[in-house]
Design a protein around this motif. Structure first.
Motif, PDB file in Angstrom:
ATOM      1  N   PHE A 119       0.836  -1.203   0.000  1.00 50.41           N
ATOM      2  CA  PHE A 119       0.000   0.000   0.000  1.00 50.41           C
ATOM      3  C   PHE A 119       0.866   1.247   0.000  1.00 50.41           C
ATOM      4  O   PHE A 119       0.568   2.222  -0.694  1.00 50.41           O
ATOM      5  N   ASP A 120       1.936   1.229   0.796  1.00 49.34           N
ATOM      6  CA  ASP A 120       2.833   2.390   0.806  1.00 49.34           C
ATOM      7  C   ASP A 120       3.453   2.603  -0.571  1.00 49.34           C
ATOM      8  O   ASP A 120       3.574   3.732  -1.054  1.00 49.34           O
ATOM      9  N   ILE A 121       3.835   1.488  -1.210  1.00 46.90           N
ATOM     10  CA  ILE A 121       4.455   1.576  -2.536  1.00 46.90           C
ATOM     11  C   ILE A 121       3.462   2.113  -3.553  1.00 46.90           C
ATOM     12  O   ILE A 121       3.771   2.987  -4.371  1.00 46.90           O
ATOM     13  N   GLU A 232      -2.572  -2.717  -7.795  1.00 50.67           N
ATOM     14  CA  GLU A 232      -1.280  -2.883  -8.449  1.00 50.67           C
ATOM     15  C   GLU A 232      -1.428  -2.928  -9.963  1.00 50.67           C
ATOM     16  O   GLU A 232      -0.653  -2.312 -10.708  1.00 50.67           O
ATOM     17  N   ALA A 233      -2.460  -3.655 -10.431  1.00 48.05           N
ATOM     18  CA  ALA A 233      -2.684  -3.759 -11.874  1.00 48.05           C
ATOM     19  C   ALA A 233      -3.056  -2.403 -12.469  1.00 48.05           C
ATOM     20  O   ALA A 233      -2.590  -2.039 -13.552  1.00 48.05           O
ATOM     21  N   GLU A 238      -1.317   2.749 -15.431  1.00 44.85           N
ATOM     22  CA  GLU A 238      -0.978   4.173 -15.430  1.00 44.85           C
ATOM     23  C   GLU A 238       0.518   4.368 -15.688  1.00 44.85           C
ATOM     24  O   GLU A 238       0.925   5.330 -16.339  1.00 44.85           O
ATOM     25  N   GLU A 239       1.337   3.438 -15.181  1.00 46.86           N
ATOM     26  CA  GLU A 239       2.769   3.528 -15.446  1.00 46.86           C
ATOM     27  C   GLU A 239       3.062   3.353 -16.935  1.00 46.86           C
ATOM     28  O   GLU A 239       3.932   4.025 -17.496  1.00 46.86           O
ATOM     29  N   LYS A 240       2.334   2.443 -17.556  1.00 45.72           N
ATOM     30  CA  LYS A 240       2.530   2.236 -18.992  1.00 45.72           C
ATOM     31  C   LYS A 240       2.167   3.504 -19.762  1.00 45.72           C
ATOM     32  O   LYS A 240       2.810   3.845 -20.761  1.00 45.72           O
ATOM     33  N   PHE A 241       1.106   4.198 -19.298  1.00 44.97           N
ATOM     34  CA  PHE A 241       0.745   5.458 -19.949  1.00 44.97           C
ATOM     35  C   PHE A 241       1.881   6.467 -19.804  1.00 44.97           C
ATOM     36  O   PHE A 241       2.259   7.140 -20.777  1.00 44.97           O
ATOM     37  N   ALA A 295       8.147  -5.141  -5.402  1.00 50.41           N
ATOM     38  CA  ALA A 295       7.138  -5.147  -4.350  1.00 50.41           C
ATOM     39  C   ALA A 295       6.067  -6.194  -4.575  1.00 50.41           C
ATOM     40  O   ALA A 295       5.371  -6.590  -3.660  1.00 50.41           O
ATOM     41  N   GLN A 296       5.906  -6.618  -5.830  1.00 51.68           N
ATOM     42  CA  GLN A 296       4.858  -7.589  -6.114  1.00 51.68           C
ATOM     43  C   GLN A 296       5.145  -8.932  -5.448  1.00 51.68           C
ATOM     44  O   GLN A 296       4.287  -9.799  -5.358  1.00 51.68           O
TER      45      GLN A 296
END
Length: 319
Positions: A119-121, A232-233, A238-241, A295-296
């Motif tokens: 959650f922090d990550i 996470e998914a 959003e990271e891919k964007f 983290a996963q």
């Protein structure tokens, strides 16, 4: 699965009585009125169930609230978690599909789900991406201002040239002004489309942030554990964007270029004053995404028991 929006007492409904529910029991998957909740807390079978107010439970995102406590295939309560398949298992699931898998007791792995580093990550990732969005918006606005200044400079230069020559420049000046406006409009439209897309992703991040807060605050441990994976998914999308903005030409610096024709002295032979073009340069901003990619793997590995140890023959002794 039932919904917290159906705020009637499930126990009373079985007796054909309609009463509003005051609390929600995720383990029983139903609401309870003030009268029934007393029996619920007194019963040996349900006294250890954690209940929450209906108002609090309504704030849990639907995708989190839909995480059930019971196996949809066998209608048995989930007891173990398979780290190999990332699935919850009831006793019958183990017998059919997970005989050789590494299994962990759910009660153990969800104890710290709400305080999990994940959650922090995730929340740090949200903060990073929101800061990145802010940088992108400011960078694009500054680029627009630069283009506007360039346009003003070009127009001034053109007007100074126009004053030195005769009326033949009237038509050519009009054409070059139109080219400049068209080039600026093209770039402006391109940047505004990107800003609109960035704004949409900003709203998605706000919604995700709200859902994470609600999950941490009001969801059960099991829901928090699997909700964390759902978040996470979404974060990965959003990271891919963000990554796509870096990899394509969306964030390249855009400039207007005006080249004055060398034959300006021979004005009568000219067909246009100059030429407007759009150039790009590498981005001047950097996007930071410091989230730990490992983290996963926060689910603990299964430790071996004495039953898992197999003896190995090292040496035979002869007498």
């Amino acid at each position: 699965m039932a919904s917290a929006s159906e705020t009637f007492c499930g126990v009373c409904e079985t007796q054909h009585v309609v009463r509003d529910a005051d609390v929600w029991c995720p383990e029983c998957d139903e609401g309870l009125c003030s009268s029934c909740v007393k029996h619920h807390r007194a019963s040996r079978a349900t006294r250890n169930h954690e209940v929450t107010s209906v108002d609090d439970y309504k704030q849990i995102p639907p995708t989190i609230a839909s995480i059930n406590q019971y196996c949809s295939d066998h209608e048995k309560r989930y007891q173990l978690y398979c780290s190999q398949h990332e699935k919850l298992c009831c006793p019958l699931c183990i017998m059919t599909d997970h005989k050789t898998c590494d299994l962990m007791a759910i009660e153990e792995i969800v104890k710290t789900s709400k305080t999990s580093p994940m959650f922090d990550i995730i929340e740090q990732s949200l903060q990073d991406m929101k800061r990145n969005l802010g940088r992108i918006v400011e960078d694009r606005r500054q680029n627009l201002k630069k283009i506007q200044k360039q346009r003003q400079t070009f127009q001034t230069d053109i007007k100074e040239i126009r004053e030195k020559i005769n009326k033949h420049l009237d038509k050519l000046e009009q054409e070059i002004q139109q080219d400049i406006q068209a080039a600026e409009q093209k770039v402006q439209s391109q940047i505004e489309r990107l800003l609109s897309k960035v704004s949409d992703h900003g709203e998605s991040l706000d919604e995700l942030q709200k859902n994470i807060f609600a999950t941490k605050s009001f969801a059960t441990d099991l829901q928090s554990f699997f909700g964390c994976k759902m978040f996470e998914a979404e974060i990965h999308k959003e990271e891919k964007f963000m990554q796509s903005l870096i990899e394509d030409v969306s964030l390249q610096q855009i400039s207007l270029r005006c080249r004055i024709d060398d034959k300006i002295s021979d004005i009568l032979s000219m067909t246009k004053i100059g030429e407007i073009s759009v150039t790009t340069n590498p981005p001047t901003i950097t996007l930071t995404m410091d989230r730990d990619k490992q983290a996963q793997h926060i689910v603990p590995t299964t430790s071996k028991t004495i039953n898992d140890i197999n003896p190995t023959l090292l040496k035979k002794l002869r007498y």
